[in-house]
Design a protein around this motif. Structure first.
Motif, PDB file in Angstrom:
ATOM      1  N   PRO A 260     -29.085 -33.917  -1.840  1.00  0.00           N
ATOM      2  CA  PRO A 260     -28.575 -32.661  -2.405  1.00  0.00           C
ATOM      3  C   PRO A 260     -29.100 -32.379  -3.809  1.00  0.00           C
ATOM      4  O   PRO A 260     -29.446 -31.240  -4.121  1.00  0.00           O
ATOM      5  N   THR A 261     -29.187 -33.417  -4.630  1.00  0.00           N
ATOM      6  CA  THR A 261     -29.680 -33.233  -5.997  1.00  0.00           C
ATOM      7  C   THR A 261     -31.139 -32.820  -6.000  1.00  0.00           C
ATOM      8  O   THR A 261     -31.541 -31.883  -6.713  1.00  0.00           O
ATOM      9  N   SER A 262     -31.947 -33.489  -5.196  1.00  0.00           N
ATOM     10  CA  SER A 262     -33.376 -33.156  -5.126  1.00  0.00           C
ATOM     11  C   SER A 262     -33.579 -31.765  -4.553  1.00  0.00           C
ATOM     12  O   SER A 262     -34.423 -31.005  -5.025  1.00  0.00           O
ATOM     13  N   PHE A 263     -32.789 -31.426  -3.531  1.00  0.00           N
ATOM     14  CA  PHE A 263     -32.930 -30.101  -2.927  1.00  0.00           C
ATOM     15  C   PHE A 263     -32.542 -29.002  -3.913  1.00  0.00           C
ATOM     16  O   PHE A 263     -33.207 -27.966  -3.997  1.00  0.00           O
ATOM     17  N   SER A 264     -31.466 -29.222  -4.660  1.00  0.00           N
ATOM     18  CA  SER A 264     -31.024 -28.225  -5.629  1.00  0.00           C
ATOM     19  C   SER A 264     -32.111 -27.950  -6.659  1.00  0.00           C
ATOM     20  O   SER A 264     -32.393 -26.795  -6.996  1.00  0.00           O
ATOM     21  N   ARG A 265     -32.744 -29.014  -7.134  1.00  0.00           N
ATOM     22  CA  ARG A 265     -33.826 -28.860  -8.116  1.00  0.00           C
ATOM     23  C   ARG A 265     -35.030 -28.163  -7.481  1.00  0.00           C
ATOM     24  O   ARG A 265     -35.626 -27.266  -8.070  1.00  0.00           O
ATOM     25  N   TYR A 266     -35.369 -28.569  -6.271  1.00  0.00           N
ATOM     26  CA  TYR A 266     -36.503 -27.984  -5.555  1.00  0.00           C
ATOM     27  C   TYR A 266     -36.264 -26.498  -5.280  1.00  0.00           C
ATOM     28  O   TYR A 266     -37.156 -25.665  -5.485  1.00  0.00           O
ATOM     29  N   PHE A 267     -35.051 -26.145  -4.856  1.00  0.00           N
ATOM     30  CA  PHE A 267     -34.737 -24.754  -4.537  1.00  0.00           C
ATOM     31  C   PHE A 267     -34.831 -23.879  -5.782  1.00  0.00           C
ATOM     32  O   PHE A 267     -35.375 -22.766  -5.738  1.00  0.00           O
ATOM     33  N   THR A 268     -34.321 -24.380  -6.884  1.00  0.00           N
ATOM     34  CA  THR A 268     -34.351 -23.617  -8.135  1.00  0.00           C
ATOM     35  C   THR A 268     -35.783 -23.377  -8.597  1.00  0.00           C
ATOM     36  O   THR A 268     -36.139 -22.276  -9.029  1.00  0.00           O
ATOM     37  N   LEU A 269     -36.624 -24.389  -8.491  1.00  0.00           N
ATOM     38  CA  LEU A 269     -38.028 -24.244  -8.888  1.00  0.00           C
ATOM     39  C   LEU A 269     -38.759 -23.263  -7.979  1.00  0.00           C
ATOM     40  O   LEU A 269     -39.608 -22.490  -8.425  1.00  0.00           O
TER      41      LEU A 269
END
Length: 289
Positions: A214-223
């Protein structure tokens, strides 16, 4: 999900390519390509994603997307239903920045054209008289070929380079094309979100979908989207609410519920943050009341 970075490359034997589209729904795959794309949907409605912009679309919008700018015209779910009789139509032109060859494109006569290509890296939406004129020329261009078609095409470019009747669409430029893995992942994410955004979507559901934490996805989605996941969902819901406000007689409370908001107060706040006015004000202004 299958995705293609180069969805419609212009053949080496042509300076541009024009297509008349007619199908059950617009291509639901998020993608980008090296070609510049001039597009007008003639029939059909849905949600469009261009760079970091989300907006409902309707017929006769004129959009120029720059090279490698990710985009998606997603038809509403009704178009995908098994027995749907809904149809879409549109006209799209693909062109390369070097359509006249590097030697000519570097000449001073084409300064304005180079500036148009630069502006289109954020996506351009045209309006007013120029939009109507260009759409008319695109209809005519479909029936032409050879030198006559090329001259007609130059008339379109002339109108687009000299007008000030346009809005930028995306806040950011997208210079580098996304890798195929990114295209595949974002296509599956968008498809899931567009089917479920009116319900509660948990971040871990999407993270599992693309095999990320979830943390990696949140960062990836924002970028990838220049905005956080919660903001993205809120924008989708607000844009759906705009559609219901202007196309139905639903009460504000019903629009809020049908758009995925759990409380009316939260709906009013999110709507005003996004649209800069209250839902009731938006409806009155749109209907001219």
């Amino acid at each position: 999900m299958k995705a293609a970075i180069h969805k419609s490359s212009v053949p080496e034997s042509q300076t541009f390519m024009i297509k008349y589209l007619e199908d059950n729904y617009f291509d639901p795959v998020w993608h980008s390509h090296s070609e510049y794309q001039l597009f007008v949907p003639l029939e059909g409605t849905g949600t469009r994603f261009i760079g970091d912009s989300i907006k409902s679309f309707e017929p006769n919008e004129l959009i120029l997307t720059g090279s490698n700018l990710p985009h998606l015209w997603r038809s509403y779910e009704a178009y995908f239903e098994k027995n749907s009789k809904l149809k879409i139509r549109g006209i799209v032109i693909y062109l390369q920045e070097s359509l006249l060859g590097e030697h000519l494109m570097n000449k001073e006569e084409f300064v304005q054209l180079r500036k148009l290509f630069k502006r289109s890296q954020r996506g351009l939406e045209f309006y007013g008289d120029v939009k109507q004129k260009v759409i008319g020329l695109m209809h005519e261009l479909v029936e032409l070929s050879g030198l006559e078609a090329f001259i007609h095409f130059l008339k379109i470019l002339l109108l687009l380079t000299t007008t000030k009747e346009y809005h930028f669409i995306s806040h950011n430029e997208y210079i580098h094309p996304p890798k195929k893995g990114e295209t595949d992942r974002m296509s599956s994410v968008y498809e899931y979100i567009l089917k479920n955004y009116r319900n509660k979507i948990h971040l871990n559901e999407l993270a599992d979908l693309v095999c990320m934490t979830p943390t990696s996805f949140s960062r990836y989605f924002t970028l990838s989207n220049n905005k956080g996941f919660a903001k993205f969902i809120s924008e989708l819901r607000v844009k759906h609410a705009c559609k219901l406000l202007t196309e139905t007689d639903m009460s504000i409370t019903m629009v809020s519920e049908r758009s995925g908001f759990k409380t009316l107060s939260n709906f009013n706040k999110q709507f005003k943050d996004e649209m800069k006015k209250k839902p009731s004000e938006y409806k009155r202004e749109f209907l001219g009341l």
